[in-house]
Design a protein around this motif. Structure first.
Motif, short mmCIF file in Angstrom:
data_model
loop_
_atom_site.label_atom_id
_atom_site.label_comp_id
_atom_site.label_asym_id
_atom_site.label_seq_id
_atom_site.Cartn_x
_atom_site.Cartn_y
_atom_site.Cartn_z
N LEU A 177 -9.14 -1.12 -12.75
CA LEU A 177 -8.89 -2.23 -11.83
C LEU A 177 -7.24 -2.26 -11.92
O LEU A 177 -6.76 -2.27 -10.84
N VAL A 178 -6.65 -1.73 -13.18
CA VAL A 178 -5.16 -1.91 -13.14
C VAL A 178 -4.73 -0.89 -12.15
O VAL A 178 -3.73 -1.13 -11.51
N ALA A 179 -5.25 0.37 -12.49
CA ALA A 179 -4.78 1.47 -11.51
C ALA A 179 -4.90 1.20 -10.10
O ALA A 179 -3.96 1.73 -9.15
N ALA A 180 -6.08 0.68 -9.44
CA ALA A 180 -6.46 0.47 -8.30
C ALA A 180 -5.58 -0.49 -7.68
O ALA A 180 -5.00 -0.47 -6.64
N CYS A 181 -5.00 -1.58 -8.50
CA CYS A 181 -4.33 -2.56 -8.00
C CYS A 181 -2.97 -1.89 -7.72
O CYS A 181 -2.21 -2.21 -6.75
N CYS A 182 -2.33 -1.04 -8.67
CA CYS A 182 -1.23 -0.35 -8.44
C CYS A 182 -1.23 0.66 -7.22
O CYS A 182 -0.11 0.76 -6.47
N GLY A 183 -2.28 1.34 -7.02
CA GLY A 183 -2.41 2.11 -5.71
C GLY A 183 -2.29 1.13 -4.44
O GLY A 183 -2.12 1.75 -3.37
N PHE A 184 -2.78 0.10 -4.72
CA PHE A 184 -2.63 -0.93 -3.45
C PHE A 184 -1.49 -1.44 -3.11
O PHE A 184 -0.97 -1.57 -1.98
N LEU A 185 -0.61 -1.92 -4.18
CA LEU A 185 0.26 -2.71 -4.16
C LEU A 185 1.49 -2.16 -3.41
O LEU A 185 1.96 -3.28 -2.42
N PRO A 186 1.71 -1.16 -3.35
CA PRO A 186 3.06 -0.62 -2.36
C PRO A 186 2.78 -0.81 -0.70
O PRO A 186 3.52 -0.78 -0.01
N PHE A 187 1.30 -0.93 -0.28
CA PHE A 187 0.97 -1.34 0.95
C PHE A 187 1.25 -2.55 1.43
O PHE A 187 0.93 -3.05 2.51
N ASN A 188 1.16 -3.60 0.22
CA ASN A 188 1.07 -4.93 0.24
C ASN A 188 2.44 -5.71 -0.15
O ASN A 188 2.49 -7.11 0.07
N PHE A 189 3.25 -5.13 -0.79
CA PHE A 189 4.43 -5.54 -1.27
C PHE A 189 5.58 -4.81 -1.41
O PHE A 189 5.56 -3.45 -1.74
N PRO A 190 6.86 -5.14 -1.17
CA PRO A 190 7.36 -6.18 -0.74
C PRO A 190 7.05 -6.75 0.54
O PRO A 190 7.01 -7.91 1.04
N HIS A 191 6.93 -5.74 1.56
CA HIS A 191 6.46 -6.13 2.84
C HIS A 191 5.19 -5.79 3.15
O HIS A 191 4.58 -4.39 2.82
N ALA A 192 4.20 -6.40 3.70
CA ALA A 192 2.63 -6.00 3.78
C ALA A 192 2.32 -5.37 4.93
O ALA A 192 2.69 -5.68 6.12
N ARG A 193 1.90 -4.03 5.03
CA ARG A 193 1.58 -3.26 6.04
C ARG A 193 0.02 -3.55 6.00
O ARG A 193 -0.58 -3.07 7.20
N ILE A 194 -0.74 -4.24 5.01
CA ILE A 194 -1.92 -4.59 5.50
C ILE A 194 -2.41 -5.59 4.18
O ILE A 194 -1.71 -5.70 3.16
N PHE A 195 -3.36 -6.43 4.51
CA PHE A 195 -3.69 -7.59 3.55
C PHE A 195 -5.24 -6.96 2.90
O PHE A 195 -5.70 -6.16 3.25
N LEU A 196 -5.47 -7.60 1.86
CA LEU A 196 -6.81 -7.43 1.02
C LEU A 196 -8.12 -7.85 1.94
O LEU A 196 -8.89 -7.05 2.00
#
Length: 326
Positions: A177-196
């Motif tokens: 879960l930690v690794a998956a969140c890190c893999g998603f975060l660059p697409f969502n922060f600081p500017h969101a290219r996609i939401f959860l």
């Protein structure tokens, strides 16, 4: 089991690739969250990217099940429950469903997870924790998924607490879960290219509920300490929900009354996400410190942390009524 670094890299890469693909899919299907009075973003943004996190965690849980790492019945019920919660969220991202239907599916997933723990020798108390945690955390993560990076960064930080305390295969799932969140975060922060999307927020809440139930019964620390890393979301979501219920409004409808939403309006998404992250990191630190020799001071630190959270919530929501009809 694979080496920790290999496990982390595989989960990170799988989620990053999955998120990139989900952006292309959302744009193709026109799955966009439009800005509005009850939204905290200003431009139309693709949603449903959390499917990548869910897919990674499903694959991770199936591998753990296949390798015999952890209780087999519980991991099987976890995988099926995650499919139910994420599936109804994925459906809702495409075509809005009634709150009652979503809650019914979440209840079925909660019962399935509770049965899995009980079938593998867990106590009735652990089964109750599993059932109630699913219903609470799935909806809390849905309520709190409203600004860039907040829900996914909080899930990653909370998962760190379970890495050190969760038993058997659950610690490997926490790492995933930690690794998956890190893999998603660059697409969502600081500017969101996609939401959860609902698929992602619900999936995160379900996984955290399973980790909470597994760790609470492991006797590796006082169970109440596990709520410290969750305090930021529980305080904001819980007190805001209570206020809306007391005012007699439809509490399940979208709104911008959460403390994080009001703070984002004044200070921007990035500052609020980082501020919530710092608060949760403090709670995580107190939880980890409980393993060592400072036990007499931990309850006082915990009370101070919770008191600070409630005070911050009151300050950020100044001017929003909690009583009286709309």
């Amino acid at each position: 089991m694979p080496a920790t670094i290999v496990w982390l890299l595989l989960c990170f890469i799988a989620t990053a690739i999955g998120t990139w693909l989900s952006i292309r899919y959302a744009l193709h299907r026109r799955l966009l969250d439009q800005p509005g009075a009850r939204r905290s973003h200003q431009i139309a943004t693709p949603r449903g990217g959390g499917i990548a996190i869910v897919a990674t965690l499903l694959l991770a849980s199936l591998f753990l099940l296949w390798s015999g790492t952890g209780p087999r019945t519980t991991f099987a019920s976890f995988a099926l429950g995650l499919l139910l919660v994420a599936g109804v969220g994925w459906w809702d991202d495409h075509q809005p469903l009634s709150p009652r239907l979503r809650l019914a599916v979440q209840g079925a997933a909660a019962a399935l997870l509770a049965w899995g723990f009980h079938a593998d020798g867990g106590s009735s108390w652990q089964a109750l924790v599993a059932f109630s945690s699913v219903l609470v955390l799935v909806n809390v993560w849905n309520f709190m998924d409203g600004i860039n990076g907040l829900a996914v960064s909080q899930a990653g930080l909370v998962a760190l607490a379970f890495v050190g305390f969760a038993p058997d295969g659950w610690s490997w799932l926490a790492l995933a879960l930690v690794a998956a969140c890190c893999g998603f975060l660059p697409f969502n922060f600081p500017h969101a290219r996609i939401f959860l999307g609902d698929v992602g927020s619900g999936g995160l809440g379900f996984v955290l509920a399973a980790l909470l139930a597994s760790t609470a019964a492991a006797d590796r620390l006082d169970w109440w300490l596990l709520f410290l890393p969750l305090a930021a979301f529980l305080v904001d979501a819980g007190f805001t929900l209570l206020c809306r219920i007391l005012r007699g409004v439809k509490w399940w409808e979208p709104h911008v009354e959460h403390a994080y939403q009001r703070a984002a309006q004044a200070n921007g998404h990035s500052r609020v996400t980082l501020g919530y992250g710092a608060f949760t990191l403090l709670g995580l630190t107190f939880t980890l410190l409980s393993r060592w020799a400072i036990m007499p001071y931990i309850p006082l630190l915990a009370l101070a942390l919770l008191g600070g959270g409630v005070f911050g919530w009151l300050r950020l929501r100044k001017g929003v009524r909690c009583f009286g009809k709309e």
